[in-house]
Scaffold this motif. Structure first.
Motif, PDB file in Angstrom:
ATOM      1  N   GLY A  33       0.790  -1.218   0.083  1.00 10.46           N
ATOM      2  CA  GLY A  33      -0.035  -0.137  -0.178  1.00 10.46           C
ATOM      3  C   GLY A  33       0.738   1.248  -0.013  1.00 10.46           C
ATOM      4  O   GLY A  33       2.077   1.294  -0.499  1.00 10.46           O
ATOM      5  N   SER A  47      -3.596  -2.336  -4.434  1.00 12.82           N
ATOM      6  CA  SER A  47      -3.713  -2.795  -3.140  1.00 12.82           C
ATOM      7  C   SER A  47      -3.693  -4.411  -3.562  1.00 12.82           C
ATOM      8  O   SER A  47      -4.058  -5.312  -2.553  1.00 12.82           O
ATOM      9  CB  SER A  47      -4.934  -2.448  -2.503  1.00 12.82           C
ATOM     10  OG  SER A  47      -6.242  -2.735  -3.522  1.00 12.82           O
ATOM     11  N   PRO A  72      -7.090   0.483  -2.249  1.00 15.87           N
ATOM     12  CA  PRO A  72      -5.951   1.132  -2.147  1.00 15.87           C
ATOM     13  C   PRO A  72      -5.825   2.344  -1.219  1.00 15.87           C
ATOM     14  O   PRO A  72      -6.891   3.126  -1.126  1.00 15.87           O
ATOM     15  CB  PRO A  72      -5.706   1.899  -3.408  1.00 15.87           C
ATOM     16  CG  PRO A  72      -6.548   0.960  -4.359  1.00 15.87           C
ATOM     17  CD  PRO A  72      -7.755   0.454  -3.704  1.00 15.87           C
ATOM     18  N   ASP A  92      -8.600   5.812   2.146  1.00 23.38           N
ATOM     19  CA  ASP A  92      -9.103   5.621   0.808  1.00 23.38           C
ATOM     20  C   ASP A  92      -9.491   6.471   0.066  1.00 23.38           C
ATOM     21  O   ASP A  92      -9.868   7.822   0.693  1.00 23.38           O
ATOM     22  CB  ASP A  92      -9.558   4.305   0.666  1.00 23.38           C
ATOM     23  CG  ASP A  92     -11.062   4.045   1.089  1.00 23.38           C
ATOM     24  OD1 ASP A  92     -11.471   5.226   1.271  1.00 23.38           O
ATOM     25  OD2 ASP A  92     -11.491   3.212   1.787  1.00 23.38           O
TER      26      ASP A  92
END
Length: 391
Positions: A33, A47, A72, A92
């Protein structure tokens, strides 16, 4: 590595990033990440990828992930427990989250699972928090996130960021303690005693035995240099009052346990929003801080990761070389990093010294190459692992 793993792994160099997570298993650093800056904007990194760095050979591999893949994000909190990496929270594209995920790092499948609790309620959405691992439990502390205004009323554990108020939602900092029991799959919020640290985010935490330590962070508009300890059995808070010169206040730094009684502090952003590269060690028994010079003085880092490796080394990966809120704004900023910095915190054992010396010089001396077969088996195998990428 078996053939099933080799099929979905490819040798590369990890991308630069900040706000990522990293855990160390054996001699392999696992990185997931975070985000990086492009010419136009900042973007979250995929991700469904996990990056593996072999500390002995200095080689990167990227492995594809499957299962219930998290979105992600950056600012999530990670730890390694019973063969799994757990991540909680983070930021996110939709804002802060309070989801918990885990992935097995030992089976080679890298399949994510969204962990649902059998009992209890998870903390409110947040990022930039820390955690401690003890007795198969993960204890989370602090962070920046949001709650409804009704939930915030008379809540002394939450400080509202008045610049971020909306109709029925308030953002801010907290000093809450939440525990996830991995064996019972349950959340609880234990009642603690003693004087807790002020609500904060972008702090750093580390575990020594049954105690969790937290240093610095951002508290409203300040970055204190205080260090607090939470007993993970009695749930009692105490503040450590140093008997020596203390590091300056900071946020987005790292704190790593390197022995039974010492913590390693590196980098961060100081009170003047300047990235730092200073290195400190705290002896929790004597309450004494010591600053050390090191070869990476010219490499400031913030929002990086730090992991304890063998022989009490600390591996720092990634992070920003400049104030994260300015990266990508001005052309002269160097931005994020993909360097892995290794810090020696204690004298190496003789075996490590021998491996390092032979591996460094084996290609320079033909006589030394001819003598390799005469080395003790374990020493020869260690040297071969270190030098395999050059063969």
């Amino acid at each position: 590595m078996d053939s099933a793993v080799e099929k979905h792994c490819v040798e590369l160099v990890a991308l630069e990033r900040s706000g990522h997570t990293a855990v160390l298993e054996g001699n392999t650093l696992h990185v997931w990440g975070g985000y990086m800056s492009t010419a136009e904007r900042e973007v979250f990194l995929p991700s469904d990828e996990i990056w593996l760095y072999d500390l002995e050979r200095g080689v990167w591999e990227m492995c594809q992930m499957s299962g219930e893949i998290p979105p992600p994000m950056s600012g999530t909190c990670s730890c390694f427990l019973i063969g799994h990496m757990y991540i909680f929270g983070g930021y996110d594209d939709t804002g802060q989250t309070n989801q918990l995920y885990r992935v097995n790092l030992l089976d080679g499948d890298y399949r994510w699972k969204n962990v649902k609790a059998e009992s209890g309620s998870p903390p409110s959405p947040r990022d930039k928090l820390c955690c401690w691992v003890f007795n198969d439990r993960v204890t989370y502390f602090g962070g920046y996130g949001h709650k409804t205004l009704d939930d915030i009323m008379d809540d002394k554990s939450f400080i509202v960021d008045t610049a971020s108020l909306e109709q029925n939602v308030g953002w801010g900092w907290n000093n809450e303690v939440h525990v996830f029991d991995t064996t019972l799959a349950s959340w609880r919020e234990p009642q603690s005693s003693g004087r807790a640290p002020a609500p904060r985010a972008a702090h750093a935490g580390a575990t020594l035995g049954h105690k969790g330590y937290v240093y610095g962070g951002r508290v409203l508009e300040t970055t204190p240099s205080d260090i607090h300890c939470l007993d993970l059995e009695s749930w009692t808070w105490s503040e450590i009052v140093p008997t020596s010169t203390v590091p300056g206040g900071r946020s987005w730094h790292s704190l790593t346990a390197v022995s039974d009684n010492t913590l390693f502090l590196f980098g961060g952003l100081n009170v003047d929003c300047k990235p730092m590269s200073d290195r400190w060690v705290l002896d929790v028994d004597t309450k004494t801080w010591r600053e050390f010079d090191h070869p990476n003085n010219s490499k400031p880092r913030l929002w990086h990761t730090a992991s304890q490796a063998k022989d009490s080394d600390v591996v720092v990966f990634g992070g920003s070389c400049d104030y994260v809120l300015l990266v990508g704004t001005y052309g002269n900023l160097t931005g994020h990093s993909h360097d892995a910095l290794v810090f020696q915190t204690q004298p190496y054992p003789l075996f490590r010294i021998c491996v390092d010396c032979i591996a460094k010089n084996v290609n320079n001396f033909k006589m030394l190459q001819n003598q390799l077969p005469s080395l003790p088996r374990k020493l020869l195998e260690a040297v071969q692992r270190r030098t395999s990428r050059n063969i």
